[in-house]
Design a protein around this motif. Structure first.
Motif, mmCIF file in Angstrom:
data_model
loop_
_atom_site.group_PDB
_atom_site.id
_atom_site.type_symbol
_atom_site.label_atom_id
_atom_site.label_comp_id
_atom_site.label_asym_id
_atom_site.label_seq_id
_atom_site.Cartn_x
_atom_site.Cartn_y
_atom_site.Cartn_z
ATOM 1 N N MET A 130 50.685 43.766 46.692
ATOM 2 C CA MET A 130 51.908 43.379 45.989
ATOM 3 C C MET A 130 52.831 44.569 45.818
ATOM 4 S SD MET A 130 51.393 40.314 43.536
ATOM 5 C CE MET A 130 50.760 38.823 44.254
ATOM 6 N N TRP B 196 30.806 36.115 42.156
ATOM 7 C CA TRP B 196 32.209 35.727 41.949
ATOM 8 C C TRP B 196 32.987 36.828 41.248
ATOM 9 C CZ3 TRP B 196 33.578 35.036 36.780
ATOM 10 C CH2 TRP B 196 32.505 34.912 35.888
ATOM 11 N N ILE C 201 51.561 40.633 34.267
ATOM 12 C CA ILE C 201 51.223 40.130 35.600
ATOM 13 C C ILE C 201 51.674 38.681 35.740
ATOM 14 C CG2 ILE C 201 49.312 39.662 37.177
ATOM 15 C CD1 ILE C 201 47.836 42.020 35.870
ATOM 16 N N PHE D 193 54.423 37.001 38.321
ATOM 17 C CA PHE D 193 54.179 35.880 39.236
ATOM 18 C C PHE D 193 55.227 34.782 39.041
ATOM 19 C CE2 PHE D 193 49.793 37.476 39.891
ATOM 20 C CZ PHE D 193 49.793 37.396 41.275
ATOM 21 N N GLU E 130 28.857 41.269 31.563
ATOM 22 C CA GLU E 130 28.345 41.387 32.923
ATOM 23 C C GLU E 130 28.499 42.810 33.447
ATOM 24 O OE1 GLU E 130 30.228 39.028 31.856
ATOM 25 O OE2 GLU E 130 29.464 37.065 32.454
ATOM 26 N N LEU F 41 36.316 38.409 42.686
ATOM 27 C CA LEU F 41 37.496 38.512 41.820
ATOM 28 C C LEU F 41 38.032 39.940 41.778
ATOM 29 C CD1 LEU F 41 39.251 36.947 39.762
ATOM 30 C CD2 LEU F 41 37.683 37.716 37.999
ATOM 31 N N LYS G 296 33.961 30.907 32.335
ATOM 32 C CA LYS G 296 34.058 32.221 31.703
ATOM 33 C C LYS G 296 35.467 32.748 31.912
ATOM 34 C CE LYS G 296 29.254 33.584 31.920
ATOM 35 N NZ LYS G 296 28.249 34.330 32.661
ATOM 36 N N GLY G 297 36.237 32.738 30.841
ATOM 37 C CA GLY G 297 37.639 33.116 30.948
ATOM 38 C C GLY G 297 37.811 34.577 31.300
ATOM 39 N N MET G 298 38.935 34.867 31.935
ATOM 40 C CA MET G 298 39.234 36.251 32.268
ATOM 41 C C MET G 298 40.036 36.834 31.115
ATOM 42 S SD MET G 298 40.585 37.572 35.859
ATOM 43 C CE MET G 298 42.337 37.658 35.705
ATOM 44 N N LEU G 299 39.358 37.585 30.292
ATOM 45 C CA LEU G 299 39.947 38.077 29.049
ATOM 46 C C LEU G 299 41.265 38.807 29.293
ATOM 47 C CD1 LEU G 299 39.272 38.089 26.085
ATOM 48 C CD2 LEU G 299 38.199 40.307 26.382
ATOM 49 N N MET G 300 41.354 39.470 30.451
ATOM 50 C CA MET G 300 42.546 40.234 30.785
ATOM 51 C C MET G 300 43.806 39.382 30.680
ATOM 52 S SD MET G 300 43.566 43.183 32.083
ATOM 53 C CE MET G 300 43.395 44.064 33.609
ATOM 54 N N LEU H 125 39.850 45.797 35.645
ATOM 55 C CA LEU H 125 40.098 44.376 35.359
ATOM 56 C C LEU H 125 38.809 43.700 34.926
ATOM 57 C CD1 LEU H 125 42.017 41.762 35.777
ATOM 58 C CD2 LEU H 125 40.654 41.475 37.830
ATOM 59 N N ILE I 42 37.337 45.060 31.478
ATOM 60 C CA ILE I 42 38.016 44.554 30.290
ATOM 61 C C ILE I 42 37.745 43.062 30.101
ATOM 62 C CG2 ILE I 42 40.299 44.085 29.333
ATOM 63 C CD1 ILE I 42 41.225 46.698 30.466
ATOM 64 N N SER I 43 37.709 42.328 31.228
ATOM 65 C CA SER I 43 37.599 40.878 31.115
ATOM 66 C C SER I 43 36.170 40.411 30.902
ATOM 67 C CB SER I 43 38.163 40.211 32.376
ATOM 68 O OG SER I 43 39.507 40.530 32.528
ATOM 69 N N TYR I 44 35.208 41.076 31.522
ATOM 70 C CA TYR I 44 33.821 40.616 31.465
ATOM 71 C C TYR I 44 32.895 41.751 31.034
ATOM 72 C CZ TYR I 44 35.897 36.861 34.119
ATOM 73 O OH TYR I 44 36.710 35.838 34.530
#
Lengths: 233, 347
Positions: B112, B96, A196, A200, B138, B100, A183-187, B130, B133-135
């Motif tokens: 950071m 997870w 970001i 890095f 869920e 994350l 499940k990709g991290m859409l961000m 984060l 937006i990403s998931y």
């Protein structure tokens, strides 16, 4: 260390003065299109092409252009090459052209290109300028591809997806996938992921540089302590 | 003879990061218990897991940065971040994602930028955003509150769902999850359903969603405790809540059928948790008094705008993060006049 200016040019372009990681030029296309490795590569190659050609041309006409009007002339030169590249991509890589969209014409506003024209090509001979453009372009492309691959991998779980848009059907096999369950991290694919990710990459580059200088310092100190070849540094 | 030179004020209090964080945790207790009561064990599991990850992450980064580990881990700030994060995410969030989100909050957002005291953004909310937006799937799978829930999961079942992702036999996600009240309100308003009709559903209590409004009340109690102990000042929560209430009531007065009653906004979603625990984060919020009033009111405006016209049903996290960006500028323009300077003097 060699003193060969050509080697230094290549080294500058690829690492020491990398336009994306050190000069932080051309960030707009860099951040906008690098949501996949193929997009990054496509834009990178187009930029390299424009950068090399415009550097060469600017170097050729550098003695003919008065300094008062040099910037408009540079922009005209760059815009002509961008138009040529855009039309060629439209003709031969139409799918990729549609994906990259506005960012192909926007290469003209990439400050890395006019930056090299002004800072280097307008003061140096044709050969050096061409090499400088090529090295800077390849350095820029490498960052684009790395960042694109990184974001594609984290965000989508694939690498070189849609590579066939660029290299033809044979490149379908290039596609690498972490599996359907990932499940990709859409961000990562969205704009914040670009910032970001670039942060890095810059941090990693600085880390490597730091390590290198430390090692260099150590190797320089050793001969000094032994009292031999003190002047090599 | 030893004469200690003591300057005023002569009263003393143990004011330290640990003391502040400890009181924040204590103040979170009533709201947390209410959430566990209404939404099940998942909340507790998330809180423990998030705290564990936060402390481990904090220790690892400090080690990496060659900083002393113990004082920074022991100040409980990482735990507070973890708890706020756990209270914001759905109860059955896969493990997870918690790792994350909290990992991102502690490692990227907090350390950071230099660690405690230096982070420009609220770590818990950045981690939450984060994930949101990403998931999105869920992150919007909320359970219904206990009185509407016919399938209350036991502790074992909850653990199994969180850590292996397998639901008890005979259940699927659609059966056990439900949209939050804010989400329901938004979706149905988008379908042009009148509020008087929407409110007929058993989902609603007096002001907000049934169950949800009581969670809000307990967070309000915890917030009042923080005010009483002077861990936070009244400026941010009061300006935020009053501004939100005023805007919501204004729009409600303009059109009763498309804008819910003002108190709905106060008692829905993360408003009360946000007003007392998140917006008041001493690091990322404004520091001047006047600035805090502006900061709180601006968060309220953003919450109302995003909830009413934006793409997400709840907006506390986004509003807080956006105003975090503006906080230094607000502070700059609201610096209090130093005594003896300014007003009619030319330097």
């Amino acid at each position: 260390m060699t003193d060969n200016p050509y080697v230094k040019l290549v080294k500058d372009g690829l690492w020491t003065n990398n336009q994306a990681l050190v000069a932080l030029l051309g960030l707009c296309p860099l951040l906008a299109v690098t949501n996949s490795a193929v997009n990054g590569l496509g834009l990178g190659i187009a930029t390299t092409l424009v950068l090399t050609l415009s550097n060469g041309t600017v170097s050729l006409i550098r003695n003919l252009v008065r300094s008062e009007v040099r910037l408009p002339v540079f922009v005209l030169v760059i815009a002509s090459f961008v138009t040529a590249v855009e039309l060629s991509m439209n003709a031969w890589f139409h799918e990729l052209y549609k994906i990259l969209g506005i960012f192909i014409p926007l290469i003209v506003t990439n400050c890395a290109i006019i930056g090299r024209a002004e800072a280097y090509a307008s003061k140096h001979s044709l050969g050096r300028s061409l090499l400088d453009g090529l090295a800077m372009g390849i350095g820029f492309t490498l960052v684009l591809v790395t960042l694109g691959a990184l974001r594609e991998l984290v965000g989508q779980g694939t690498l070189f997806d849609q590579a066939h848009l660029m290299f033809g059907e044979a490149a379908q096999g290039l596609r690498f996938s972490l599996g359907e369950d990932f499940k990709g991290m859409l961000m990562a694919i969205l704009p914040p992921g670009a910032f970001i990710g670039l942060g890095f990459l810059i941090a990693i580059k600085n880390l490597i540089d730091k390590r290198l200088t430390r090692r260099q310092a150590a190797t320089v100190r050793e001969p000094l302590e032994q009292g031999t070849e003190a002047g090599t540094a | 003879m030893h004469f200690p030179s003591v300057t005023s004020p002569h009263t003393e209090r143990p004011n330290s990061v640990t003391w502040t964080m400890l009181w924040v945790i204590i103040a979170l207790v009533p709201g947390s218990i209410a959430m566990i009561w209404y939404f099940g064990w998942g909340i507790l599991v998330n809180m423990l897991l998030a705290s564990l990850v936060a402390v481990a992450g904090e220790a690892a980064v400090l080690k990496l940065r060659s900083r002393p580990v113990m004082p920074a881990v022991g100040d409980l700030s990482a735990v507070v971040t973890a708890l706020l994060f756990a209270l914001a995410v759905p109860p059955l969030l896969p493990w997870w994602l918690t790792v994350l989100g909290v990992g991102f909050a502690i490692i990227v957002v907090k350390h950071m930028y230099g660690g405690i005291g230096y982070n420009p953004f609220n770590p818990a909310m950045a981690g939450y955003v984060l994930l949101l937006i990403s998931y999105p799937v869920e992150m919007t799978a909320w359970l219904p509150p206990r009185m509407l829930n016919e399938q209350i999961l036991g502790l074992g079942q909850t653990l199994s769902v969180i850590f292996t992702g397998t639901l008890p036999a005979g259940l699927d996600w659609d059966a056990i999850t439900m949209a939050t009240p804010l989400d329901t309100m938004r979706t149905q308003l988008d379908l042009n359903i009148m509020i008087s009709e929407i409110r007929l559903s058993p989902l609603w209590g007096d002001f907000g969603g049934i169950g949800w409004e009581w969670v809000g009340n307990w967070f309000l109690l915890g917030g009042l405790l923080l005010l009483y102990k002077r861990v936070i000042s009244w400026h941010i929560p009061v300006s935020m809540l009053v501004a939100l209430l005023l805007i919501a009531m204004l729009f409600h007065a303009l059109d009763q059928e498309t804008h819910p009653f003002g108190l709905f906004h106060i008692f829905s979603g993360g408003t009360l948790l946000g007003a007392f625990f998140i917006a008041t984060d001493p690091v990322s919020a404004c520091t001047t008094r006047k600035g805090q009033l502006i900061y709180g009111a601006s968060i309220a405006v953003l919450i109302f705008v995003i909830r009413t016209w934006g793409g997400y049903p709840d907006a506390v996290a986004f509003a807080v993060l956006l105003m975090n960006m503006a906080a230094p500028t607000i502070d700059y323009y609201t610096q209090p006049r130093a005594f003896g300077h300014g007003i009619g003097k030319n330097e």
